[in-house]
Motif scaffolding. Structure first.
Motif, short mmCIF file in Angstrom:
data_model
loop_
_atom_site.label_atom_id
_atom_site.label_comp_id
_atom_site.label_asym_id
_atom_site.label_seq_id
_atom_site.Cartn_x
_atom_site.Cartn_y
_atom_site.Cartn_z
N TYR A 53 -100.72 59.20 -39.54
CA TYR A 53 -100.20 57.90 -40.22
C TYR A 53 -99.70 56.99 -39.19
N PRO A 54 -99.69 55.53 -39.41
CA PRO A 54 -99.00 54.57 -38.39
C PRO A 54 -97.44 54.41 -38.64
N VAL A 55 -96.95 54.38 -37.30
CA VAL A 55 -95.49 53.98 -37.15
C VAL A 55 -95.22 52.67 -36.51
N LEU A 56 -94.26 52.22 -36.64
CA LEU A 56 -93.80 50.90 -36.22
C LEU A 56 -92.77 51.21 -35.10
N ALA A 57 -92.70 50.34 -33.75
CA ALA A 57 -91.59 50.32 -32.99
C ALA A 57 -90.47 49.67 -33.63
N ALA A 64 -98.05 52.99 -33.26
CA ALA A 64 -98.71 54.07 -32.83
C ALA A 64 -99.26 54.82 -34.01
N CYS A 65 -100.09 55.87 -33.64
CA CYS A 65 -100.47 56.81 -34.78
C CYS A 65 -100.10 58.27 -34.40
N PRO A 72 -91.94 60.80 -36.77
CA PRO A 72 -92.26 59.85 -35.48
C PRO A 72 -91.42 59.99 -34.32
N PRO A 73 -92.07 59.48 -33.26
CA PRO A 73 -91.26 59.62 -31.85
C PRO A 73 -90.04 58.87 -31.87
N ALA A 74 -89.18 58.97 -30.86
CA ALA A 74 -87.75 58.26 -30.58
C ALA A 74 -88.41 56.83 -30.59
N GLY A 75 -87.72 55.96 -30.94
CA GLY A 75 -88.11 54.59 -30.93
C GLY A 75 -89.01 53.86 -32.18
N PHE A 76 -89.54 54.66 -32.81
CA PHE A 76 -90.54 54.43 -33.84
C PHE A 76 -90.20 54.85 -35.20
N VAL A 77 -90.60 54.44 -36.28
CA VAL A 77 -90.28 54.61 -37.59
C VAL A 77 -91.50 54.42 -38.55
N ASP A 102 -85.34 46.25 -37.63
CA ASP A 102 -84.34 46.23 -36.66
C ASP A 102 -83.82 47.89 -36.80
N LYS A 103 -82.73 48.22 -36.24
CA LYS A 103 -82.22 49.69 -35.95
C LYS A 103 -81.78 50.04 -37.43
#
Length: 114
Positions: A53-57, A64-65, A72-77, A102-103
């Motif tokens: 699935y796609p994630v957004l920074a 990223a996928c 999701p990895p750190a910094g992505f949601v 945003d955060k």
């Protein structure tokens, strides 16, 4: 009375001139198909592969996928529900080129993007 040679042949007889016409027609059809390719059929590339699935920074337009089995990895949601890009250059893919989260999860414009 002398009949032309054509009239003496049976209706099912082999006729080279008809074969040439049929071959020419088939060759012309094949050429048109080859030159036009798959006009009318548009290929769309998926954003992610199957099982991803796609994630957004956060705070950026990067993406990223991620494997369906991972968070999701750190910094992505994850993208907001209903606003997930599915194919390259679809409506949401283009939208997220100039927007991000945003955060706090709010959608914000990226003024320098695009």
């Amino acid at each position: 009375m002398h009949l032309p040679r054509r009239m003496n042949r049976a209706a099912t007889a082999f006729r080279p001139e008809r074969v040439r016409i049929i071959v020419a027609a088939l060759a012309s059809g094949a050429a048109v198909l080859a030159l036009t390719g798959c006009a009318g059929f548009e290929y769309k590339e998926d954003i992610c592969s199957s099982g991803e699935y796609p994630v957004l920074a956060v705070g950026d337009t990067g993406s990223a996928c991620v494997s369906d089995k991972e968070d999701p990895p750190a910094g992505f949601v994850r993208y907001p529900e209903g606003k997930v890009p599915q194919q390259v250059d679809d409506t949401w893919d283009v939208y997220w080129d100039t927007h991000t989260l945003d955060k706090d999860g709010n959608i914000i414009d990226i003024p320098d993007a695009g």
